[in-house]
Enzyme design. Structure first.
Site, PDB file in Angstrom:
ATOM      1  CB  CYS A 393      -0.950   0.022   1.202  1.00 33.73           C
ATOM      2  SG  CYS A 393      -2.025  -1.423   1.286  1.00 33.73           S
ATOM      3  CG  ASP A 426      -8.058  11.752  -5.534  1.00 34.27           C
ATOM      4  OD1 ASP A 426      -8.056  11.401  -4.344  1.00 34.27           O
ATOM      5  OD2 ASP A 426      -8.847  11.320  -6.382  1.00 34.27           O
ATOM      6  CG  ASP A 443      16.507  20.123  -2.441  1.00 31.23           C
ATOM      7  OD1 ASP A 443      17.487  19.435  -2.766  1.00 31.23           O
ATOM      8  OD2 ASP A 443      16.381  21.323  -2.709  1.00 31.23           O
ATOM      9  CG  ASP A 466      17.069  24.834  -5.126  1.00 30.17           C
ATOM     10  OD1 ASP A 466      18.253  25.197  -5.049  1.00 30.17           O
ATOM     11  OD2 ASP A 466      16.718  23.651  -5.080  1.00 30.17           O
ATOM     12  N   GLY A 516       0.816  16.311   0.162  1.00 29.22           N
ATOM     13  CA  GLY A 516       2.051  15.559   0.271  1.00 29.22           C
ATOM     14  C   GLY A 516       1.804  14.074   0.342  1.00 29.22           C
ATOM     15  CG  HIS A 517       3.222   9.781  -0.656  1.00 29.11           C
ATOM     16  ND1 HIS A 517       2.030   9.108  -0.787  1.00 29.11           N
ATOM     17  CD2 HIS A 517       4.182   8.824  -0.577  1.00 29.11           C
ATOM     18  CE1 HIS A 517       2.253   7.801  -0.804  1.00 29.11           C
ATOM     19  NE2 HIS A 517       3.554   7.605  -0.673  1.00 29.11           N
ATOM     20  CG  ASP A 604      20.861  27.018  -3.542  1.00 28.74           C
ATOM     21  OD1 ASP A 604      21.169  26.745  -4.719  1.00 28.74           O
ATOM     22  OD2 ASP A 604      20.092  26.314  -2.869  1.00 28.74           O
TER      23      ASP A 604
END
Length: 733
Positions: A393, A426, A443, A466, A516-517, A604
């Site tokens: 999953c 979603d 990043d 960045d 996000g995840h 940077d």
């Protein structure tokens, strides 16, 4: 940083003697499933037995302090550099001065005591307390520097005739000699509770050192340059307060039973009688029978505290603590001389007693240096389900843990986000202005510290860098987070802290978290996909540098070396503090300061190191560059770590850039050269600026609170190397 699974959190508040010893013992005999966290406002914890020797000049600062960062690294303990400000036992929450909180299953308190400056009017305004030691030591060093320029002796007064005050007066007299007239003021007799022989010998030593003793002289009021007693006035230029102690106010505010001075009452198992999940030891604990505030008790309590914390975590019976009736007491007498007794017996005195005390003190401190236990992740075994864990999953964190962690978070909201983290859609939905460019970066990296809030802040700042390097305004972000496999309750706590840290920096940059995840894995990791916006004409690129431009670098170099030193147990608390503080400074401040000056180019400094990113700027601008090593600033301790062969694993690959550089007359082991190829995490910005704007740029950065320096200049491409490295600006290439 691999993390063994855990099912319970033990939060240890304060780095006192009891906790320092308890961490060693818990590391040598770890409790399965118990995760340790130490909270302290400072990385160094003073050993009180050596404080007089520090003042007298017998010891260096690092010899008298336990390095808590190093102790935690060695024992597998999470370290949080923050000050506790509130405890809510009913919610099992500890609140910190950074605005966050920690949830616990067990909590142990060892926050010590401080001299009570509130008991006498004027003392808070005019006296210097000996604790916290870090503050006192800074004031003491400043006094010594001031006296070096003074043409007459200073009046130094110490208030407090107990062991601490008497030792301090003798140490000050020894250190300052004829530059000071030292007085010791005590409300009663000298050294109450000590044998008569010890009192006599210490009185003679005070006289021999020229210390004026004012016994039976209670201080009624303190003014700017004098003390007022019942029948006399005593002048002072510098006033040290070593009498009376008080507890931190948040202890009594917690609702736990406390004594009249605010110290937490404990029973014979070192638990609060009102809450068995709360333990206390050392000076902050009020033990039955009014146990005196003495380090010898804290040291002896450590063994029972360790056993009882382990027993409480495992549901086993606890043991009672029995205070020792007789113990050795050794008092420093300024020089390499000491007076002591054991259990009220005959007094011992002389240089041999000091050598005895010195040997005992160094042996104690050696437990946290050469004899510091080193436990790997396997030795700190976690829950028994470590070996078999389904990653199906998508290896996602459980829905309940995720929802609990995000429930209390408050991301900044932008009007142009139609669907974000607060929606159940979603994907995020964003309206984008037609006249703006979308600037996007990603990043992601594993954690190098195991404190989620701290790591979340650094991960967010590293990702935002960045955007700042291109002069884009941060707009929105997507998070990718990997959480270690802990009990869901602990996962929720960690995810909340990580995202709270990230949101602190994202919100400050007006960057909205839109989703996000999350996944599970063997170690914590995090990264952000960040979106920024800017009109095309306002964007900074690497291709705009011009011949003659000065190169201005913000931030010191050496984060990769410092983190490698941490992994090899060679770092030191103050070095790591400086490194983390540098990482936590947003490059948004430098971007805002430089935007009105329109630098010609910017980049940077991150994974490729200073030289690697300077090479990119040279190639994109079709120019060469001259780098002056004398202009580089290195983080504290970096030179020492380089001398010991410490380097980041990425550095050998970064060193390939040296084949594109001319660096005659520069030693291969020059630490500045090593720092120039060192990979940086959340490093600074490198600007290419018109030489006529040099002073204005430096002034703007300074006004913004940004550390910056000129480190070289851009030049016409007329030699084979892209970068010429010199020792100073006048050295030929």
């Amino acid at each position: 940083m691999l993390t063994p699974s855990a099912t319970q959190d033990l939060i240890m508040v304060g780095g006192g003697h009891s906790h320092a010893l308890a961490l060693r013992m818990l590391a040598m005999k770890p409790v399965p499933g118990l995760r340790l966290t130490l909270v302290s406002p400072d990385s160094l914890s003073a050993y009180s037995g050596m404080l007089p020797g520090l003042v007298a000049g017998h010891y260096r600062l690092e010899e008298t302090h336990i390095d808590l960062q190093r102790l935690c690294q060695a024992t597998g303990t999470r370290f949080i550099r923050a000050r506790a400000v509130r405890l809510k036992p009913e919610q099992r929450r500890l609140y910190l001065d950074d605005g966050t909180h920690l949830e616990y299953d067990l909590v142990s308190l060892d926050v010590g005591a401080t001299p009570n400056l509130t008991a006498v009017p004027g003392a808070e305004q005019h006296a210097v307390a000996v604790k916290p030691v870090a503050d006192f030591h800074r004031r003491w060093q400043a006094l010594r520097d001031e006296l070096a320029e003074r043409d007459r002796p200073a009046a130094i007064t110490v208030v407090g005739g107990g062991a601490g005050g008497t030792e301090m007066a003798l140490a000050v007299a020894h250190a300052l000699g004829d530059r000071a007239d030292v007085s010791l003021v005590t409300a009663g007799a000298l050294l109450p509770g000590f044998p008569a022989g010890v009192r006599r010998r210490m009185t003679r030593r005070l006289a021999a050192r020229g210390v004026t003793l004012h016994s039976h002289t209670p201080v009624r009021q303190v003014q700017a340059q004098r003390l007022l007693s019942d029948d006399r006035e005593l002048p002072h230029d510098f006033l040290l307060w070593c009498t009376g102690v008080r507890a931190a106010s948040w202890l009594s505010d917690s609702g736990l039973p406390c004594d009249d001075q605010g110290f937490v009452r404990v029973n014979d198992t070192l638990q609060s009688p009102a809450d068995a999940r709360v333990f206390a030891a050392g000076d902050c604990a009020a033990f039955p029978g009014d146990l005196p505030k003495a380090g010898v008790y804290a040291v002896r309590q450590a063994k029972i505290l360790t056993r009882n914390l382990a027993a409480a975590a495992q549901g086993q019976p606890l043991e009672p603590y029995r205070p020792q009736r007789r113990f050795l007491s050794l008092l420093s007498a300024g020089g390499r001389d000491a007076v002591g007794s054991r259990g009220g017996g005959p007094a011992l005195a002389g240089g041999w007693v000091w050598r005895w005390k010195d040997r005992l003190d160094r042996d104690f401190m050696d437990k946290f240096d050469r004899r510091l236990p080193r436990m790997d992740a396997a030795a700190r075994a976690g829950a028994p389900d470590d070996t078999l864990h389904c990653a199906g999953c998508g290896a996602k964190v459980g829905a309940q843990s995720l929802s609990e962690a995000l429930a209390a978070l408050d991301p900044v909201i932008r009007e142009d986000i139609e669907a974000g983290v607060d929606h159940a859609d979603d994907a995020a939905v964003i309206r984008w202005p037609a006249d703006q460019r979308l600037v996007q970066s990603l990043d992601y990296f594993p954690a190098f510290v195991d404190e989620p809030y701290l790591f979340g802040r650094i991960a967010a700042l590293h990702s935002l860098s960045d955007l700042f390097a291109m002069n884009a305004a941060p707009h929105s972000a997507l998070a990718t987070v990997c959480m270690p496999r802990h009990h869901p309750r602990l996962q929720s706590r960690d995810l909340h802290r990580l995202m709270a840290g990230a949101l602190k920096e994202l919100n400050a940059a007006r960057c909205t978290l839109v989703g996000g995840h999350t996944i599970e894995g063997p170690q914590m990791a995090a990264g952000f996909t960040v979106n920024g916006a800017a009109p095309p004409a306002d964007l900074w690129h690497k291709s705009g540098a011009r011949p003659g431009d000065v190169l201005i670098l913000t931030k010191s170099l050496g984060t990769g070396i410092q983190l490698a030193g941490l992994m090899h147990d060679l770092s030191r608390g103050p070095w790591l503090d400086a490194t983390l503080d540098s990482m936590l400074r947003s490059n948004g401040l430098a971007r805002d300061a430089m935007a009105p000056l329109a630098p010609n180019a910017c980049t940077d400094i991150t994974g490729f190191g200073l030289l690697g990113h300077l090479l990119e700027l040279c190639e994109q601008s079709n120019l060469d560059a001259r780098l002056d090593l004398d202009g580089l600033s290195l983080l504290p301790g970096t030179e020492e770590l380089v001398a010991r062969g410490v380097m980041s694993t990425l550095k050998p690959a970064n060193d390939q850039v040296l084949t594109r550089c001319e660096h005659r007359d520069i030693a291969d082991d020059d630490p500045r050269l090593a720092a120039a190829t060192d990979p940086q995490t959340s490093g600074g910005l490198l600007f290419s600026v018109d030489p006529g704007l040099r002073d204005a740029a430096l002034a703007a950065l300074t006004q913004a609170g940004v550390k910056a320096a000129v480190i070289g200049e851009m030049s016409v491409k007329d030699h084979k190397a892209l970068t010429c490295i010199t020792l100073n600006r006048n050295a030929p290439c």
